[in-house]
Design a protein around this motif. Structure first.
Motif, PDB file in Angstrom:
ATOM      1  N   MET A 219      63.592 -15.805 -17.074  1.00  0.00           N
ATOM      2  CA  MET A 219      62.996 -14.506 -17.564  1.00  0.00           C
ATOM      3  C   MET A 219      62.539 -13.397 -16.193  1.00  0.00           C
ATOM      4  N   ASP A 220      62.000 -14.082 -15.304  1.00  0.00           N
ATOM      5  CA  ASP A 220      61.719 -13.206 -13.997  1.00  0.00           C
ATOM      6  C   ASP A 220      62.977 -12.846 -13.508  1.00  0.00           C
ATOM      7  N   ALA A 221      64.053 -13.842 -13.454  1.00  0.00           N
ATOM      8  CA  ALA A 221      65.344 -13.442 -13.026  1.00  0.00           C
ATOM      9  C   ALA A 221      65.904 -12.317 -13.699  1.00  0.00           C
ATOM     10  N   ALA A 222      65.971 -12.567 -15.051  1.00  0.00           N
ATOM     11  CA  ALA A 222      66.531 -11.451 -15.976  1.00  0.00           C
ATOM     12  C   ALA A 222      65.792 -10.247 -15.634  1.00  0.00           C
ATOM     13  N   LYS A 223      64.772 -10.102 -15.549  1.00  0.00           N
ATOM     14  CA  LYS A 223      63.993  -8.769 -15.186  1.00  0.00           C
ATOM     15  C   LYS A 223      64.634  -8.017 -13.785  1.00  0.00           C
TER      16      LYS A 223
END
Length: 397
Positions: A219-223
């Protein structure tokens, strides 16, 4: 003998959630997403209506330059609104400080750094003066702002003699009309992305040390990937038309500062606490008046920044500068999710609200919509934004 009572919901009640409630919850949780979708729809419509002219690099660059002045006002205004106050004087104060900047630059021939410093200092002093009326003399902020709107406009007319002061020096004009070179823009984009990655990593580590819930890595990587795409598209489009405008770069820098204040400082938390419940905040030992005074001083500084950029963009000090500026800033804050009851709002939400307003202004002007229709549309959008706040408040309750 233990007895237990099993209270089960009526058949079907467990899944009974009216559609209106689901809509309220969606707007309450995803306001910024909804606003960004609205911006995308607005851009798509105006691109179609102008045969693609709206989305050219030149127009996008002009759009962001135009929104920078209102954006600076909105950054200060959102803190005012979160604290449960309002300031109607910011448009007139923008004009006055811009006029003072023109006088110092054109009539007094002061060096640019001295002019900027003096105007920022004057902005802080006038903002503090407004805050003293609210905090010490207990005059409602609405009345203080209304009086300031008239007084500062009169002071501007007196200082300029009712005529335009021009032309500004070449060094001063760069503040409003200059560009950052494409190479510099690319370097700044890389640095900003690296900073975002570092902040994300630091927050994950901090939450893990405190045994708090941590977002999945994906999720953090996608952001970060989404931020990287948006950032480099933004820089690429502006580089196609000379580079990032200096006012836009200044606005982004101020956005970073205000975001840090709102989310990472005790002062920022105090602003939200005052807007949510001022009496409880006062009883908890917080110096409420000092925080409110500082908020009004910050608003004065942002008026100074906006006045400097506006005068530099026009290359002149105009007695009509800043008219209705307060209305655009307040509307942008409400559109961006701030609550008129105080205690709710975000800095980035206010800027998205500015983007909505600027996109409508720019697009309607390109398709030759009459001025009165532009005012009607903006008024309706403001009312709808406040209605959305009422709806989302119902969802929170």
């Amino acid at each position: 003998m233990n007895a237990s009572v099993n209270v089960s919901p009526a058949p079907g009640e467990k899944n009974r959630m009216p559609g209106s409630t689901r809509i309220r919850q969606f707007f309450s949780q995803y306001k910024i997403v909804a606003l960004l979708v609205a911006v995308a729809l607005i851009w798509a419509y105006f691109s179609y209506a102008t045969n693609g002219a709206f989305l050219t690099s030149r127009n996008i660059s002009n759009l962001f330059r135009q929104m920078s002045i209102t954006g600076m006002l909105a950054l200060g205004m959102v803190f005012i609104i979160i604290a449960g106050e309002i300031d109607l004087s910011v448009g007139s104060l923008l004009g006055l400080l811009g006029g003072v900047a023109a006088i110092l630059d054109i009539s007094q021939h002061l060096p640019l750094p001295v002019t900027i410093l003096l105007v920022l200092l004057l902005g802080a002093l006038v903002g503090t003066f407004n805050g003293l009326w609210v905090t010490w003399l207990r005059v409602p902020s609405f009345i203080v702002g209304l009086g300031g709107m008239l007084a500062y406009r009169g002071a501007l007319l007196g200082a300029t003699g009712g005529s335009t002061i021009a032309p500004s020096s070449d060094a001063f004009v760069v503040i409003g009309q200059g560009y950052v070179s494409p190479a510099t823009g690319n370097v700044l984009a890389v640095l900003i992305l690296a900073l975002l990655a570092y902040i994300t990593w630091s927050r994950r580590n901090a939450r893990q040390r405190l045994d708090l819930k941590v977002n999945p890595v994906w999720m953090d990587a996608a952001k970060l990937v989404a931020a990287a795409v948006a950032l480099f598209v933004f820089v690429h489009v502006l580089n196609d038309y000379g580079g990032i405008p200096v006012p836009v770069l200044l606005l982004l820098g101020l956005l970073a500062v205000f975001s840090f204040i709102a989310t990472q400082t005790v002062f920022g938390r105090h602003i939200y606490a005052i807007g949510s419940n001022i009496e409880a905040t006062r009883l908890s030992g917080i110096n409420v008046d000092r925080v409110r005074l500082a908020v009004f001083a910050l608003m004065g500084v942002m008026c100074a920044f906006a006045g400097l950029v506006n005068t530099a963009r026009l290359a002149a000090g105009s007695p009509s500068a800043g008219i209705n500026g307060e209305l655009d800033a307040i509307a942008a804050c409400f559109i961006g999710g701030a609550s008129m009851r105080g205690g709710v709002g975000t800095v980035h939400g206010a800027l998205v609200g500015v983007l909505v307003m600027a996109s409508l202004d720019n697009g309607m002007s390109m398709i030759d919509v009459d001025a009165y229709w532009q005012m009607i549309v903006k008024g309706l959008i403001l009312v709808l934004a406040v209605w959305a706040d009422v709806v989302s408040s119902g969802a929170r309750r």
